[in-house]
Design an enzyme around this catalytic site. Structure first.
Site, short mmCIF file in Angstrom:
data_model
loop_
_atom_site.label_atom_id
_atom_site.label_comp_id
_atom_site.label_asym_id
_atom_site.label_seq_id
_atom_site.Cartn_x
_atom_site.Cartn_y
_atom_site.Cartn_z
N CYS A 49 10.02 50.55 -11.63
CA CYS A 49 10.48 50.24 -13.05
C CYS A 49 9.90 51.81 -13.55
CB CYS A 49 8.98 50.01 -13.47
SG CYS A 49 7.31 50.53 -13.13
N HIS A 304 2.33 49.98 -14.51
CA HIS A 304 3.75 48.88 -13.88
C HIS A 304 4.04 50.27 -16.06
CE1 HIS A 304 7.65 46.86 -15.42
NE2 HIS A 304 7.05 47.21 -16.63
#
Length: 1295
Positions: A49, A304
């Site tokens: 990510c 994230h």
């Protein structure tokens, strides 16, 4: 230091999903097309990510993208030649070009970065490793610069992103200025202690650092230490300014990582003029606008990344975000036209928020019970969670601000005093309001002019520069510009900021044109890829939308028993048809017409379902224009093809309410009927099973009935008169009837009352397979049926069977011997209702035992699976009530059978019984323990009062005494056949414990310290002392090198109300301890043993045994001491041993009492050990030994994390996780001042680990490790962090 810092959170696993939730029929589903935003995401390889966020930022930087596209194959080479050794192919920029082309031009929801990461030299596991996006930014740019050496693009990264900072030191004495210039790719700005980006830049480039006092500067011109001022300025500004926020830090005092989650604001546009060395240019030279924000969600141990990006070239389709998509996202306030210039909402000020909410309502008031929900919609948090702690309940807050708020509409609504609602605009009552909860005006309802203008506002917002999108791996959604403010603080907050100069204007031809300046070969590649994807999707859709239909044609069926039954008994009565469900019902009807050439008249298609009763029809497809998908037709749907009215002249009832039920109709089946049916050639399976002897029984028949018919109509359909009774099987009747075949018994049926005869089968909840018994009034003349109230008992020949009786003239209670020459066997006809006394009488008569010997008594006994005789059965009971199963064997033995009020007991005298040696006695259930004991003593001829009764424990040994002599046997739950032991001695008082005592036996210590002779308790049992947690067979002795053993010293019986001191006193009276020198009880330590392992030390001389939770059967170990000891509750006895410098062994262990009452932290233990050895605490390294695993667990000065809920630090304790220090644990110590070896493992530990590995290997080979593997799997479910892996990108040599 930050290994595994940015680990993906599982909740953020974004993945592409198939459209409309359809389940794919084929394995290779094509990638879905782009969503409503018309932008392409990037697939996450498991942990990339951080890479996806940076790549999207670079792709949406038009100048970077165009510079990369300007490099052609003549400079970069071709990817097709990358395997050729002589070719210099610049793989990284080529793969980056191809990825950008996919993101711009290929119609798919998300693109893959697998080829790009392969060009980085990453293996498959690298895609799952997590890294810092700020670190990646520098490494990726460095790799691109090295890859582009010798090309026209070798300097474009330096031109776009690199700037210059000049550091100056000014001497306060002579004014000399010393300057040093340095290049920067991004500015790393502080977050800790700073509230905004502007403040951080001010501290970096405006504030001066003074060198004064003890921190002076040596001036080169003055040639001495002087006072000076250090400052920094921006000398050269790049077109793109990257700001890296220092969100993650390390607290060296607490030795823990943490993330700064406080509020840190940053502007959408910023002027860097105050921070530059030269500030005489135009404002546009220093002005920057924000276009990308990389966001990190999570904590310092995992999270994230996603990115907010402004679409400069308007390549995507921006739509106002819907409330349903992001329920927790604060929406931009919709205010009336005259309130557009109202100040910005303050989220931390409840007065401002509530005032804004009420002012934005068209009625200028809000229902009190809806105010909390509107607050939640506005700020994404409830009043209780955000404001209640500081401001109290919301009602109390409104009352305390009565100068601002007022109640209207009889106290049901709240309004503003400064702008009260008028009677015209006041809304209707709450009931009327609930009918139209949507506050938005309905088109055509006469909305006012300002409201119409508001409805048009979202369409204008994209033109005002709000083309912002949230690119979260594969997902792309529209956001508002105001959503960026929510990333100022919290767990999800901004991590990198990208600004571009406002001077950089885009040409008009670049807007809405993804092909702008893209190379022609990449455009052609994208077009070919789009054609291929379109073909894949069409083929997939055709395959995925093909359904298999089963057609049932009306000529093949007839109506019978309330359902459609096939005319022929062939299994394949339907016709299979594959059809596209995107086509219409009319297309399907036409296709069936073409299949059935001879069909005449109308054709109706009705959805059908095969049930146990037959085929049933539901809804008919009437609209020919509707697709099969919309009509709910899926694969394996059954369709009945008919005229829509009748089948073979009979009307068919359709719908769920007429769904047929397959019932089992049960009728009496007398012997005459059996003979008649046999003559007619009809013989049911039941008749063949149960009527070998020509007896009567029940006949069962399966019949189907429509679920909407009543029971009365069912009776008429069966051809029964109105006087007939219908009975439903009683609850549990099936089990009884099945049991009748084995253990006797009859089946029970409940007569259905007359008022239920008018109810339908659905209302009565009758299901497929339920049974109905049909009885005519004359049926009760037969012995088969007995009516008792509304319950009918049916006794069939299945209850009339037999019992086998064996005669053993010399069998004794509990002896299972068999002598074939003396055993006689007969079969006695019996039923479940027959008394066992009749069974015995018949057996005696058939065996001719009436006079052999005269007056002898016999009893019937069952046997268990091993052949052992069970207690005699009560002959006053029936076969069924006594639990005797028909067609089993009973043994006829000499003896008396107990009555229903009596118990048959076994008993022995003095010790646990051996097989066949126990005696038997019959006593009343109401007899007391004293009466039972007297009867047993009389039976064996004993006398006296010095006896008591004990029960046997689970392992057939003498167990607990029956202390309540006045209690009856039934009250003590003594069951038939139980064994009691008559024990000599007075009955112990209530609460007495039976405790085994073991003596710590150390020959060296005993001889030296206690002058003990060789005549000690050598005859007793000897065991090796095993520390807690160790395995008995492999662990070393407790006291390092000394052979400490346990010798059994005897047993004591003592009350649980006495103190620990009384226990020690009584232990000292044991013969085995007579020669052990113990001056007082304080010189004795008592250990509780668990499985012959040391568990804990018993503390508190005056604490009772009950409070110490000692139970009967507990094993205690007593250890003589050289000095008195009285441990406090939180004083821990540890065995400590110092490592020998330079060797892999330790000095002999010593006992250490560590007081953990006030502080149980590692520092407290370290201080205690330092005082014991006279060393500095900082020079000691500690570890706890785990003897069961032969490993050492190092004890460091660790600190647990702060609790997020309680907002206070948890107590650091070695008594808890992960060490759980307790009495008897071994602590190893290393003195780092003289010993450089930090490894605690000894040679004995290594040998023990090898033994454990060998044993584990043997268990795996022998298949014995299944249970252990399962337990390991359960115990190891906690997620372990991956080790830190360095981030790198491999680049070829192009110089």
């Amino acid at each position: 230091m930050f290994g595994n810092l940015f680990e993906e959170e599982e909740e953020e696993g974004f993945s592409s999903t198939s459209s409309k939730g359809r389940v794919s029929k084929v394995g290779d589903e094509p990638p879905p097309p782009r969503g409503r935003s018309n932008l392409c995401g990037i697939k996450n390889q498991g942990g990339t990510c951080y890479l996806n966020s940076l790549l999207q930022t670079l792709m949406f930087t038009p100048e970077f993208r165009e510079e990369l596209f300007s490099l052609g194959p003549e400079e970069l080479g071709c990817l097709e030649d990358k395997e050729k050794p002589e070719a210099k192919v610049r793989v990284i920029p080529l793969e980056l070009q191809r990825l950008f082309a996919h993101l711009l031009l290929v119609d798919q929801q998300s693109a893959s970065t697998a080829s790009l990461t392969d060009s980085f030299g990453w293996n498959s596991s690298e895609g799952t490793n997590q890294h810092d996006v700020q670190e990646l930014n520098r490494i990726l740019f460095s790799a691109l610069e090295h890859s582009l050496v010798g090309t026209s693009g070798s300097t474009f990264i330096h031109r776009l992103y690199h700037g210059t900072i000049v550091n100056s030191i000014v001497c306060k004495e002579c004014g000399n200025v010393s300057q040093r210039q340095e290049d920067f790719l991004d500015l790393t700005v502080c977050v800790c202690g700073v509230s905004s980006l502007e403040e951080a830049l001010w501290n970096m480039f405006v504030e001066e650092e003074l060198f004064e006092g003890n921190n002076l500067y040596r001036c080169a011109q003055c040639n001495r230490l002087v006072t000076a001022a250090k400052s920094a300025k921006l000398r050269k500004l790049p077109p793109f300014m990257t700001m890296s926020l220092l969100r993650f830090s390390f607290d060296f005092a607490k030795c823990e990582r943490y993330k700064e989650t406080g509020r840190y604001s940053f502007p959408l546009t910023i002027s860097l003029r105050p921070f530059c060395e030269q500030a005489d240019g135009d404002d546009s030279d220093y002005s920057y606008e924000l276009f990308s924000v990389i966001i990190h969600k999570g904590g310092c141990y995992g999270g994230h990344y996603h990115v907010y990006i402004k679409d400069i070239d308007k390549l995507g389709r921006w739509e106002p975000p819907e409330e349903d998509c992001k329920p927790k996202t604060q929406k931009k306030a919709k205010v009336e036209v005259k309130e557009v210039l109202e100040p910005k909402l303050q989220e931390d000020d409840p007065l401002s928020i509530l005032t804004t909410i009420i002012a934005q309502e068209s009625s200028k008031s809000v229902l009190l019970d809806q105010l909390g929900q509107k607050l939640m919609d506005k700020i994404g948090s409830s009043w209780s969670k955000k404001f209640r702690k500081h401001y109290g309940p919301i009602g109390k807050f409104l009352q305390s601000h009565n100068d601002v708020f007022m109640l209207v509409s009889n106290g049901t609504r709240v309004a503003l005093k400064a702008n009260p609602p008028s009677p015209v605009t006041e809304p209707p009552s709450p009931a009327e309001h609930a009918t139209n909860p949507d506050p938005s005006p309905v088109p055509g309802s006469g909305a006012s002019e300002p409201q119409l203008a508001l409805n048009q506002k979202p369409e204008l917002e994209p033109e005002q520069g709000s083309h912002w999108f949230d690119l979260n791996d594969s997902t792309v959604t529209s956001i508002r510009e105001s959503d960026i403010e929510k990333q100022f603080q919290g767990k999800e907050s901004a991590y990198m900021l990208f600004y571009r100069k406002t001077q950089l204007h885009r040409p008009s031809e670049a807007l809405n044109n993804p092909q702008y300046k893209a190379p022609s070969h990449l455009i052609q590649m994208a077009q070919e890829e789009n054609i291929r994807l379109q073909q894949m999707r069409e083929a997939f859709e055709a395959t995925n939308n093909t359904v298999e239909l089963h057609l049932h044609l009306v000529p093949c069926y007839r109506l019978e028993n309330g359902a459609l039954q096939p005319v022929s008994k062939e299994p394949n009565g339907s016709t299979a048809l594959s059809f596209d469900r995107r086509k219409t019902v009319g297309d399907l009807r036409l296709a069936i017409y073409q299949m059935q050439e001879f069909w005449e008249g109308d054709m109706a298609l009705t959805v059908a379902k095969s049930l146990p009763a037959g085929l049933h029809l539901y809804n008919t497809l009437t609209d020919d224009s509707v697709s099969l998908y919309s009509a709910g037709i899926c694969s394996n749907t059954e369709l009945f093809v008919w005229n829509g009215r009748e089948v073979c002249g009979a009307t068919v009832l359709t719908g769920a309410e007429w769904e047929p039920v397959l019932l089992t109709v049960v009728r009496p089946f007398l012997s005459d009927d059996v003979d008649q049916e046999v003559k007619d050639g009809v013989e049911s399976e039941e008749s063949r099973k149960g009527f070998e002897n020509g007896g009567p029984g029940l006949k069962r028949e399966a019949r189907g009935f429509a679920g909407g018919v009543t029971l009365g109509e069912v009776r008429e359909a069966l051809g029964e008169p109105k006087e007939s009774l219908l009975c439903q099987e009683h609850k549990g009747g099936k089990k009884k009837e099945e049991g009748a075949g084995e253990g006797g018994g009859s089946s029970g049926w409940r007569v259905i009352p007359p008022h239920d005869m008018q109810r339908t089968l659905k209302e009565l909840s009758l299901k497929d397979g339920d049974a109905l018994l049909v009885l005519e009034p004359q049926s009760f003349d037969s012995s088969m049926f007995t009516l008792n109230g509304d319950v009918v008992t049916v006794t069939t020949p299945s209850d009339c069977r037999w019992l086998q009786v064996e005669f053993r003239p010399h069998a004794k209670g509990g002896e299972g011997e068999k002598e074939e020459e003396e055993i006689k066997k007969i079969k006695v006809p019996a039923t479940g209702n027959m008394l066992l006394s009749k069974v015995k009488q018949r057996a005696i008569e058939e065996l001719q035992l009436q006079d052999q010997p005269p007056g002898a008594e016999y009893c019937l006994r069952q046997t268990d699976c091993s052949g052992k005789l069970l207690p005699p059965v009560c002959e006053e009971l029936s076969v069924r009530d006594a639990g005797v199963r028909l067609m089993t064997t009973l043994t006829l033995c000499p003896g008396t059978s107990p009555k229903a009020s009596q118990l048959f007991l076994h008993f022995t005298v003095g010790e646990a019984p051996s097989a066949g040696m126990e005696m038997a006695i019959i006593v009343e259930k109401t007899s007391t323990v004293k009466e039972c004991l007297k009867a047993m003593l009389d039976a064996v001829g004993l006398d006296g009062t010095c006896w008591h009764l004990r029960r046997l424990d689970w392992c057939e040994e003498v167990g607990e005494p029956l202390t309540d002599e006045d209690a009856t046997l039934s009250e003590l739950k003594i069951s038939n056949g139980e064994t009691l032991v008559v024990t000599e001695g007075h009955l112990p008082s209530k609460g007495f414990l039976k405790i085994s005592i073991w003596l710590f036996w150390d020959p060296k210590n005993m001889e030296r310290d206690f002058n003990h002779t060789e005549n000690g308790p050598a005859e007793g049992q000897m065991l090796e002392v095993v520390p807690a947690g160790a395995t008995h067979s492999q662990s070393p002795p407790l006291c390092n090198g000394n052979t400490a053993e346990l010798r059994h010293a005897g047993q004591i019986e003592i009350s649980d109300e006495v103190t620990l001191e009384d226990l020690k006193t009584q232990v000292l009276t044991l013969p085995a301890l007579q020669e052990v020198c113990v001056p007082t009880t304080g010189f004795m330590r008592v250990w509780q043993l668990e499985g012959r392992k040391l568990a804990r030390i018993l503390r508190g001389q005056q604490v009772t045994l009950r409070k110490l939770k000692l139970t009967s059967g507990t094993e205690l170990g007593v250890q003589p001491l050289l000095k008195e000891e009285d441990l406090l509750p939180k004083e821990v006895l540890l065995y400590v041993k110092m490592g020998i410098p330079g060797e892999r062994c330790y000095y002999p262990s010593e006992e250490l009492v560590w007081n953990a009452t006030h502080d149980s932290s590692p520092r407290s233990l370290r201080t205690c050990l330092a005082a014991h050895y006279g060393l500095s605490p900082d020079s000691l390294l500690l570890a706890k030994h785990q003897p069961d695993k032969h490993i050492w667990e190092e004890i460091s000065n660790w600190t647990q994390q702060v609790s997020k809920k309680k907002k206070k630090k948890k107590t650091e304790s070695l008594m808890g996780t992960p060490f759980h220090l307790k009495d008897g644990d071994t602590i190893g110590i290393k003195n780092l001042l003289i010993d450089n070896n930090r490894d605690f493992i000894t040679l004995e530990d290594e040998q023990g680990q090898q033994r454990l590995r060998a044993q584990a290997e043997q268990r795996r080979k022998g298949g014995q490790a299944t249970g252990a593997d399962e337990s390991q799997k359960k115990a190891g479910q906690t997620k372990s962090r991956k080790p830190e892996v360095a981030l790198s990108i491999s680049v070829g040599e192009f110089r």
